[in-house]
Design an enzyme around this catalytic site. Sequence first.
Site: not given
Length: 208
Positions: A12, A14
């Site tokens: 991922d 953020d």
Amino acid sequence: MTGLEPAAVLLDMDGTLVESHPAVERAWRTWAAEYGVDPEAVLAVAHGSPSLPTARRFLPSATDAEVAAAAARQLDLQYDDLSDVTAIPGAHELLAVLESRGIPWAVVTSADVRLAKARLGAAGITPPLTVTIEDITEGKPSPEGYLLAASKLGVDPTRCMVVEDAEVGVQAGRAAGAHTVGVRGVAAGLTVTSLEELARLLEPSRSS
């Protein structure tokens, strides 16, 4: 696959590779004020999720066009807000370990391509592959993004490691059949305290 022997690592962006929480929160708070919704309620569910379903959830009487415009506005608030966007501690160390071991990796994010490029650039990270919300039809917790990344890397998703900091992302990784790793205290198949810890666990001397 064991947790320390992935055929590929899917990360991922953020909160996992890139520290952008303050910028994300600022954007959602401004957006909530503009659209007259409770910012705390928005922040409770927005992290890790694409802007479109979040906008739809909080604007239930809006038309599809209005929801799309609201989601676009939320992204507009983030594009140039990069002053405090940096790499998460340990991110470059982890990526160096993956490179040294020849483990393919990719970023799978709920951001669009413009925001992904801006934030990854601010963090000094250049992924070999990035899958954004524009590449798929359903965002997290759907596994579509992780399945697409695995396919593009030519790796069975069940042999991939998914690294996430949000429950919706962990759900997406699990649904893809991947081994999940949680950071920032999120529960997963393996939970680590930091990317530095994960890097150490993935070092050849630790996983042999």
